[in-house]
Design an enzyme around this catalytic site. Structure first.
Site, PDB file in Angstrom:
ATOM      1  N   GLY A  17       0.779  -1.236   0.000  1.00  0.00           N
ATOM      2  CA  GLY A  17       0.000   0.000   0.000  1.00  0.00           C
ATOM      3  C   GLY A  17       0.808   1.282   0.000  1.00  0.00           C
ATOM      4  N   SER A  18       2.079   1.226  -0.470  1.00  0.00           N
ATOM      5  CA  SER A  18       2.861   2.474  -0.444  1.00  0.00           C
ATOM      6  C   SER A  18       2.327   3.502  -1.442  1.00  0.00           C
ATOM      7  CB  SER A  18       4.349   2.192  -0.695  1.00  0.00           C
ATOM      8  OG  SER A  18       4.549   1.681  -1.984  1.00  0.00           O
ATOM      9  N   ASN A  19       1.820   3.058  -2.572  1.00  0.00           N
ATOM     10  CA  ASN A  19       1.199   4.011  -3.501  1.00  0.00           C
ATOM     11  C   ASN A  19      -0.068   4.598  -2.902  1.00  0.00           C
ATOM     12  OD1 ASN A  19       2.499   4.341  -6.301  1.00  0.00           O
ATOM     13  ND2 ASN A  19       2.722   2.145  -5.879  1.00  0.00           N
ATOM     14  N   LYS A  70      -7.318 -13.573 -11.849  1.00  0.00           N
ATOM     15  CA  LYS A  70      -8.445 -12.707 -12.223  1.00  0.00           C
ATOM     16  C   LYS A  70      -9.543 -12.846 -11.173  1.00  0.00           C
ATOM     17  CE  LYS A  70     -10.742 -16.189 -15.021  1.00  0.00           C
ATOM     18  NZ  LYS A  70     -11.410 -16.543 -16.266  1.00  0.00           N
ATOM     19  N   MET A  97      -3.083  -7.082  -8.168  1.00  0.00           N
ATOM     20  CA  MET A  97      -2.349  -8.090  -8.925  1.00  0.00           C
ATOM     21  C   MET A  97      -3.267  -9.064  -9.663  1.00  0.00           C
ATOM     22  SD  MET A  97       0.427  -6.696  -8.424  1.00  0.00           S
ATOM     23  CE  MET A  97       1.692  -7.728  -9.137  1.00  0.00           C
ATOM     24  N   ARG A  98      -4.409  -8.572 -10.129  1.00  0.00           N
ATOM     25  CA  ARG A  98      -5.316  -9.398 -10.938  1.00  0.00           C
ATOM     26  C   ARG A  98      -5.699  -8.640 -12.195  1.00  0.00           C
ATOM     27  NH1 ARG A  98      -7.574 -13.705  -7.922  1.00  0.00           N
ATOM     28  NH2 ARG A  98      -6.690 -13.611  -5.836  1.00  0.00           N
ATOM     29  N   ASN A 114      -3.838   2.716 -13.880  1.00  0.00           N
ATOM     30  CA  ASN A 114      -2.913   1.803 -13.182  1.00  0.00           C
ATOM     31  C   ASN A 114      -1.516   2.401 -13.157  1.00  0.00           C
ATOM     32  OD1 ASN A 114      -2.010  -0.698 -12.004  1.00  0.00           O
ATOM     33  ND2 ASN A 114      -1.171  -1.287 -13.994  1.00  0.00           N
ATOM     34  N   HIS A 116       2.518   1.018 -13.171  1.00  0.00           N
ATOM     35  CA  HIS A 116       3.298  -0.185 -13.425  1.00  0.00           C
ATOM     36  C   HIS A 116       4.789   0.139 -13.218  1.00  0.00           C
ATOM     37  CE1 HIS A 116       4.271  -4.056 -15.155  1.00  0.00           C
ATOM     38  NE2 HIS A 116       5.226  -3.441 -15.833  1.00  0.00           N
TER      39      HIS A 116
HETATM   40  C1  GAR Z   1       3.855  -1.099  -7.213  1.00  0.00           C
HETATM   41  O1  GAR Z   1       5.241  -1.071  -7.443  1.00  0.00           O
HETATM   42  C2  GAR Z   1       3.090  -1.169  -8.505  1.00  0.00           C
HETATM   43  O2  GAR Z   1       3.722  -0.505  -9.554  1.00  0.00           O
HETATM   44  C3  GAR Z   1       3.046  -2.644  -8.763  1.00  0.00           C
HETATM   45  O3  GAR Z   1       2.824  -3.216  -7.502  1.00  0.00           O
HETATM   46  C4  GAR Z   1       3.470  -2.404  -6.521  1.00  0.00           C
HETATM   47  C5  GAR Z   1       2.502  -2.179  -5.382  1.00  0.00           C
HETATM   48  O4  GAR Z   1       3.158  -1.607  -4.298  1.00  0.00           O
HETATM   49  N1  GAR Z   1       2.024  -2.990  -9.682  1.00  0.00           N
HETATM   50  C6  GAR Z   1       2.160  -3.914 -10.614  1.00  0.00           C
HETATM   51  O5  GAR Z   1       3.156  -4.574 -10.757  1.00  0.00           O
HETATM   52  C7  GAR Z   1       0.930  -4.100 -11.513  1.00  0.00           C
HETATM   53  N2  GAR Z   1       1.307  -4.742 -12.728  1.00  0.00           N
HETATM   54  P1  GAR Z   1       2.355  -0.895  -3.150  1.00  0.00           P
HETATM   55  O6  GAR Z   1       1.326  -1.907  -2.639  1.00  0.00           O
HETATM   56  O7  GAR Z   1       3.383  -0.578  -2.124  1.00  0.00           O
HETATM   57  O8  GAR Z   1       1.692   0.328  -3.726  1.00  0.00           O
END
Ligand code: GAR
Length: 203
Positions: A17-19, A70, A97-98, A114, A116
């Site tokens: 959940g850092s984003n 999915k 991640m789905r 999203n 990436h």
């Molecule tokens: C992030 O780095 C995001 O870019 C990636 O998952 C991580 C989630 O981190 N997403 C993917 O790879 C999607 N294809 P977070 O839970 O700390 O935000």
């Protein structure tokens, strides 16, 4: 942006959940002219749900069903219902991640975004920072894009380059990319709102 209320974000994630935290802080500090209406996760014990509770935001685990990559049909419909009930204007995937299928995307046309951890179209899919290290690239980064039915194939909105340094491990490179994500994601969503590309969509 509507004068009546702020754009409402529905954030969905599976991980630490850092984003999400970066987005919630940006909303709280009025750097991002939006509010987070609901946080959903397919992982009951995920960091993103714990952080959402810490921010005092509505947070829900919604079971994804039997598939690994999915949502099944009833799970998909549960996610759509939860987002609609929260009157979400933009669906923000933050480490979800789905793969989302046509039914979900049709419910939120051009309203699913999203982030990436690579410079798409390079290194779609899983563990993109490892793919970057394995290929020996000197620059990688992160991409914000609209979500379509493909895997990380939707139209690119914004990118931030991140250098690969001598001696980088998967962990150090991933952390440097995530630092860039935490700046790029709130900034990009803010620009989309300020430009009127994303606006209040639900009465
Ligand atoms: C992030 O780095 C995001 O870019 C990636 O998952 C991580 C989630 O981190 N997403 C993917 O790879 C999607 N294809 P977070 O839970 O700390 O935000």
């Amino acid at each position: 942006m509507s004068g009546e209320r702020k754009v409402r974000l529905g954030v969905i994630g599976s991980g630490k959940g850092s984003n999400f935290v970066a987005l919630a802080q940006a909303c709280r500090d009025a750097k991002l002219p939006a509010e987070i209406a609901v946080v959903l996760s397919d992982v009951a014990e995920s960091g993103i749900l714990k952080h959402a509770v810490d921010f005092g935001l509505p947070a829900r685990f919604i079971a994804p069903g039997p598939f690994r990559t999915k949502l099944d049909e009833s799970a998909e419909s549960n996610y759509v219902t939860a987002l609609r009930e929260a009157r979400v204007d933009l669906v923000v995937l933050a480490g979800f991640m789905r793969i989302l299928k046509g039914g979900f995307l049709a419910a939120f046309p051009r309203r699913v975004i999203n982030i990436h951890p690579a410079l798409l179209p390079a290194f779609p899919g899983l563990a993109s920072w490892k793919q970057a290290l394995d290929h020996g690239v000197k620059v990688t980064g992160c991409t914000v894009h609209w979500v379509d039915q493909g895997i990380d194939t939707g139209r690119i909105i914004a990118q931030q380059a991140v250098p690969v340094l001598d001696g980088d491990t998967a962990e150090t490179l991933h952390e440097r990319i995530q630092q860039a994500e935490r700046v790029l994601y709130p900034q990009t969503i803010g620009e989309l709102i300020r430009k009127g590309v994303v606006k209040v969509a639900v009465a």
